[in-house]
Design a protein around this motif. Structure first.
Motif, PDB file in Angstrom:
ATOM      1  N   LEU A 177       0.924  -1.216   0.020  1.00  0.00           N
ATOM      2  CA  LEU A 177      -0.003   0.073   0.007  1.00  0.00           C
ATOM      3  C   LEU A 177       0.969   1.336   0.114  1.00  0.00           C
ATOM      4  N   ALA A 178       1.874   1.249   0.854  1.00  0.00           N
ATOM      5  CA  ALA A 178       2.643   2.561   1.106  1.00  0.00           C
ATOM      6  C   ALA A 178       3.509   2.635  -0.363  1.00  0.00           C
ATOM      7  N   GLU A 179       4.015   1.502  -0.915  1.00  0.00           N
ATOM      8  CA  GLU A 179       4.971   1.418  -2.112  1.00  0.00           C
ATOM      9  C   GLU A 179       3.972   2.026  -3.150  1.00  0.00           C
ATOM     10  N   GLY A 180       2.392   1.788  -3.126  1.00  0.00           N
ATOM     11  CA  GLY A 180       1.834   2.152  -4.294  1.00  0.00           C
ATOM     12  C   GLY A 180       1.653   3.588  -4.024  1.00  0.00           C
ATOM     13  N   VAL A 181       1.288   4.226  -2.988  1.00  0.00           N
ATOM     14  CA  VAL A 181       1.402   5.768  -2.813  1.00  0.00           C
ATOM     15  C   VAL A 181       2.414   6.321  -3.600  1.00  0.00           C
ATOM     16  N   LEU A 182       3.849   5.732  -3.069  1.00  0.00           N
ATOM     17  CA  LEU A 182       5.046   6.532  -3.739  1.00  0.00           C
ATOM     18  C   LEU A 182       4.971   6.273  -5.134  1.00  0.00           C
ATOM     19  N   LYS A 183       4.574   5.426  -5.548  1.00  0.00           N
ATOM     20  CA  LYS A 183       4.472   5.147  -7.194  1.00  0.00           C
ATOM     21  C   LYS A 183       3.147   5.978  -7.857  1.00  0.00           C
ATOM     22  N   GLY A 184       2.342   6.542  -7.092  1.00  0.00           N
ATOM     23  CA  GLY A 184       1.355   7.086  -7.368  1.00  0.00           C
ATOM     24  C   GLY A 184      -0.073   6.432  -7.708  1.00  0.00           C
TER      25      GLY A 184
END
Length: 195
Positions: A177-184
Motif C-alpha cells: 500500500l505504501a509503495e503504491g502511494v509512492l508510485k502514484g
C-alpha cells in the motif's frame, strides 16, 4: 495456546506459518484442522488461512488474545478494518482498541467512496486513540493515512507519510500500500489478498 480460536488468531497474525512452528504451538493439531475444514490450506510445510481477514471474526479474537504491545496484532487489526470496509461489513462494536478499528473502518469506507477528507478525519481519530493509549502508529495505519493524504492533496504529505510507514517494519500488505502511494497508485482496493 491451544484450540480452534487460538489457531485462527495465530494464522491471522502470521498470514502463513511453517509446520514446525504450528506443531510447537498447537500439539493437538488434528482436531483443530478437522474443525476448520477447508478454511486452512496446507501446502508442503506451510499452513495458510483461507478465510479472508475481516473484523467480523478477527475483532473478537483480537479482544481475547491480543497483546496490545504486539505490533503485528495492531497491524492486522488495521488491515482487517480496511478489508471489512471493502467487503461492506457493518462497523465493528467494542471498547478499547476496537474503537481504533471502528475509526479505521469508517475511514476506509469514506476512502472507498472517494471522500478523502472524511477518511482523513476518521483515520486521525483512530491515530489519536492509539496515541492516547501510548501505542505506536502501525505501518498499516500510516499507509492508509498516506493514501488519504495523497488523495486529498496530491503532492502533499502523503509521500512522506508513506515513507514513514515503510520505516516501521510493515506487513506485506502495508508495504504494498505504501509503495503504491509512492508510485502514484491511489487505488484503495489494492493490494490483493495474500499478505
Amino acid at each position: 495456546m491451544g484450540g480452534v480460536e487460538a489457531f485462527l488468531y495465530f494464522l491471522a497474525l502470521q498470514g502463513e506459518a511453517k509446520r514446525e512452528e504450528v506443531r510447537a504451538r498447537f500439539p493437538a493439531l488434528v482436531p483443530i484442522l478437522k474443525a476448520l475444514g477447508e478454511e486452512v490450506e496446507i501446502q508442503g510445510e506451510t499452513f495458510r488461512l483461507l478465510r479472508p481477514l475481516r473484523l467480523s471474526w478477527f475483532a473478537p479474537l483480537f479482544g481475547r488474545y491480543a497483546n496490545p504491545l504486539e505490533p503485528l496484532a495492531l497491524e492486522r487489526l488495521i488491515e482487517a478494518a480496511h478489508r471489512s470496509a471493502e467487503a461492506g461489513e457493518p462497523l465493528v462494536e467494542g471498547e478499547g482498541l476496537l474503537q481504533v478499528a471502528r475509526a479505521f473502518q469508517r475511514g476506509s469506507e469514506a476512502l472507498l467512496r472517494g471522500e478523502a477528507r472524511a477518511a482523513l478525519h476518521a483515520y486521525g481519530e483512530g491515530l489519536g486513540l492509539l496515541e492516547g493509549a501510548g501505542l505506536p502508529f502501525p505501518s498499516a495505519a500510516l499507509a492508509l493515512l498516506a493514501l488519504a493524504q495523497e488523495a486529498f492533496r496530491p503532492g502533499g504529505k502523503g509521500r512522506a507519510t508513506a515513507r514513514k510507514a515503510l520505516e516501521r517494519n510493515p506487513t506485506p500488505w502495508a508495504r504494498a500500500l505504501a509503495e503504491g502511494v509512492l508510485k502514484g497508485n491511489l487505488d484503495p482496493t489494492l493490494p490483493p489478498r495474500g499478505s
